[in-house]
Design an enzyme around this catalytic site. Structure first.
Site, PDB file in Angstrom:
ATOM      1  N   SER A 127       0.793  -1.242   0.000  1.00  0.00           N
ATOM      2  CA  SER A 127       0.000   0.000   0.000  1.00  0.00           C
ATOM      3  C   SER A 127       0.821   1.285   0.000  1.00  0.00           C
ATOM      4  O   SER A 127       0.259   2.362  -0.218  1.00  0.00           O
ATOM      5  CB  SER A 127      -0.927   0.028   1.213  1.00  0.00           C
ATOM      6  OG  SER A 127      -2.122  -0.606   0.900  1.00  0.00           O
ATOM      7  N   LYS A 180       0.367   3.347  -2.946  1.00  0.00           N
ATOM      8  CA  LYS A 180      -0.814   4.206  -3.150  1.00  0.00           C
ATOM      9  C   LYS A 180      -0.426   5.689  -3.141  1.00  0.00           C
ATOM     10  O   LYS A 180      -1.062   6.508  -3.807  1.00  0.00           O
ATOM     11  CB  LYS A 180      -1.872   3.920  -2.081  1.00  0.00           C
ATOM     12  CG  LYS A 180      -2.503   2.535  -2.246  1.00  0.00           C
ATOM     13  CD  LYS A 180      -3.380   2.158  -1.063  1.00  0.00           C
ATOM     14  CE  LYS A 180      -3.983   0.764  -1.249  1.00  0.00           C
ATOM     15  NZ  LYS A 180      -4.546   0.206  -0.021  1.00  0.00           N
ATOM     16  N   TYR A 211      -4.696   3.191   7.675  1.00  0.00           N
ATOM     17  CA  TYR A 211      -5.992   2.518   7.748  1.00  0.00           C
ATOM     18  C   TYR A 211      -6.773   3.046   8.951  1.00  0.00           C
ATOM     19  O   TYR A 211      -6.802   4.240   9.197  1.00  0.00           O
ATOM     20  CB  TYR A 211      -5.821   0.987   7.822  1.00  0.00           C
ATOM     21  CG  TYR A 211      -4.692   0.449   6.979  1.00  0.00           C
ATOM     22  CD1 TYR A 211      -4.679   0.679   5.605  1.00  0.00           C
ATOM     23  CD2 TYR A 211      -3.651  -0.271   7.517  1.00  0.00           C
ATOM     24  CE1 TYR A 211      -3.657   0.178   4.811  1.00  0.00           C
ATOM     25  CE2 TYR A 211      -2.624  -0.781   6.729  1.00  0.00           C
ATOM     26  CZ  TYR A 211      -2.640  -0.540   5.382  1.00  0.00           C
ATOM     27  OH  TYR A 211      -1.635  -1.018   4.606  1.00  0.00           O
ATOM     28  N   TYR A 242      -3.560  -2.278 -10.547  1.00  0.00           N
ATOM     29  CA  TYR A 242      -3.498  -2.117  -9.083  1.00  0.00           C
ATOM     30  C   TYR A 242      -2.623  -3.207  -8.432  1.00  0.00           C
ATOM     31  O   TYR A 242      -1.782  -2.913  -7.579  1.00  0.00           O
ATOM     32  CB  TYR A 242      -4.924  -2.124  -8.500  1.00  0.00           C
ATOM     33  CG  TYR A 242      -4.946  -2.146  -6.996  1.00  0.00           C
ATOM     34  CD1 TYR A 242      -4.627  -1.006  -6.259  1.00  0.00           C
ATOM     35  CD2 TYR A 242      -5.239  -3.317  -6.301  1.00  0.00           C
ATOM     36  CE1 TYR A 242      -4.610  -1.036  -4.870  1.00  0.00           C
ATOM     37  CE2 TYR A 242      -5.226  -3.348  -4.917  1.00  0.00           C
ATOM     38  CZ  TYR A 242      -4.915  -2.202  -4.207  1.00  0.00           C
ATOM     39  OH  TYR A 242      -4.888  -2.238  -2.835  1.00  0.00           O
ATOM     40  N   VAL A 282       1.150  -3.785   3.790  1.00  0.00           N
ATOM     41  CA  VAL A 282       1.099  -5.091   4.443  1.00  0.00           C
ATOM     42  C   VAL A 282       2.346  -5.946   4.181  1.00  0.00           C
ATOM     43  O   VAL A 282       2.469  -7.035   4.735  1.00  0.00           O
ATOM     44  CB  VAL A 282      -0.186  -5.888   4.092  1.00  0.00           C
ATOM     45  CG1 VAL A 282      -1.425  -5.218   4.639  1.00  0.00           C
ATOM     46  CG2 VAL A 282      -0.293  -6.143   2.601  1.00  0.00           C
TER      47      VAL A 282
HETATM   48  N1  GLU Z   1      -2.287  -5.235  -2.178  1.00  0.00           N
HETATM   49  C1  GLU Z   1      -2.865  -5.159  -0.881  1.00  0.00           C
HETATM   50  C2  GLU Z   1      -4.381  -5.248  -0.964  1.00  0.00           C
HETATM   51  O1  GLU Z   1      -4.945  -4.685  -1.836  1.00  0.00           O
HETATM   52  C3  GLU Z   1      -2.431  -3.865  -0.262  1.00  0.00           C
HETATM   53  C4  GLU Z   1      -2.900  -3.735   1.129  1.00  0.00           C
HETATM   54  C5  GLU Z   1      -1.988  -2.936   2.010  1.00  0.00           C
HETATM   55  O2  GLU Z   1      -0.770  -2.940   1.903  1.00  0.00           O
HETATM   56  O3  GLU Z   1      -2.578  -2.318   2.882  1.00  0.00           O
HETATM   57  O4  GLU Z   1      -5.025  -5.879  -0.186  1.00  0.00           O
END
Ligand code: GLU
Length: 304
Positions: A63, A66, A240, A188, A258
């Site tokens: 993430s 992002k 989050y 993605y 993650v």
């Molecule tokens: N590729 C992971 C997902 O979409 C990223 C989640 C993350 O790192 O928070 O679930």
């Protein structure tokens, strides 16, 4: 600031063997990582660099990507993107479906999965060669050609990404996804599979400590205003449903993934990346959070 002594103290205080938390396993390929890995790289605006442990080893940035896809979208399309998503903390898990339905297909922010999928859709529409263009952008910020997707991780997530398929389909039902679900998710999953070391991540995120210009160059990628906004989003939405806790403990804008990585930025001062794969229940690296709490506490400096 005596960073070498402070990092030595941090190294002595953290205890890898007593760290709780679990490596992410919902993407099976991620579960293969050695949970005992630990690395840190601190890149200062004055050109100093400091590191600990496995700081040169690449890991899945997940993430953290992002922030990079958002930056590319903002640099290309400016504030037009905000008609399709909001800028509020979600207070919900990163892959939650419920809020998206309540809020008529408008994601709370670009740093949760639904928001990042909308940004992926925007980039798939705007870029000539979406995956290559994103990788080129990240390589430019990181000052390294040696940054790649991990195809096994992307494929593993594609095979198990049921919630992301559900989010993309829900966005589509609200007309907030303009391209094919498969095409957008392929982009993605690839962006999440990018592998970088703490050193490369810290170097890349110096952009946000440097008002949107690539460090040591005159190459401006984002305006000051855009940089302020991205740092604000990292501050309020980067962890989050634990964004408040991270802000409370650390006091810097940052983003976790993650894969166990966390990047944080002290505008005007430094960018720092930490990697330790054991995650807490909210999906954030246990030792990564601890390390950054120690860093801002021992230096006595944060943005507050
Ligand atoms: N590729 C992971 C997902 O979409 C990223 C989640 C993350 O790192 O928070 O679930």
């Amino acid at each position: 600031m005596d960073y070498p002594s402070i990092l030595k103290e941090i190294e002595a205080e953290i205890n890898l063997n007593q760290t709780r938390g679990k490596v992410a396993s919902y993407i099976p390929e991620l579960a293969r990582v050695n949970p005992q890995k630990y690395g840190l790289h601190l890149a200062c605006m004055n050109g100093d660099h400091f590191s600990l442990g496995h700081s040169d080893e690449k890991f899945s940035i997940q993430s953290i990507s992002k922030v990079l896809s958002l930056s590319l979208a903002i640099s290309r399309l400016g504030s037009r993107i905000w008609s399709r998503l909001d800028v509020e903390p979600s207070g919900n898990p990163f892959n939650s479906l419920i809020q998206l339905e309540y809020e008529d297909g408008i994601p709370r922010n670009p740093l949760i999965n639904s928001g990042a999928i909308v940004i992926a859709d925007i980039l798939v529409s705007a870029l000539d060669h979406p995956k290559k263009d994103l990788l080129d952008f990240v390589r430019k910020l990181g000052g390294s050609e040696d940054i790649h997707f991990n195809e096994e991780v992307a494929q593993s997530e594609k095979e198990h990404g049921f919630r992301n398929y559900a989010l993309a389909n829900m966005l589509k039902s609200y007309d907030n996804l303009h391209n094919d679900v498969e095409e957008v998710l392929d982009f993605y999953f690839h962006q999440c599979s990018i592998e970088m070391s703490c050193k490369e991540l810290a170097q890349t995120f110096l952009l946000f400590a440097n008002e949107g210009a690539i460090h040591n160059t005159k190459d401006r990628v984002l305006t000051r205003l855009q940089t302020k906004r991205i740092n604000s989003l990292m501050q309020t939405c980067g962890f989050y449903d634990e964004a408040g806790e991270f802000s409370f403990l650390v006091g810097l804008p940052g983003k976790s993934g993650v894969g166990g990585g966390i990047v944080a930025v002290h505008p005007g001062e430094y960018s720092v990346a930490v990697w330790s794969p054991r995650l807490n229940k909210k999906g954030n690296s246990v030792l990564g959070m601890k390390t950054l709490e120690l860093l801002t506490t021992k230096t006595g400096r944060s943005i507050f």
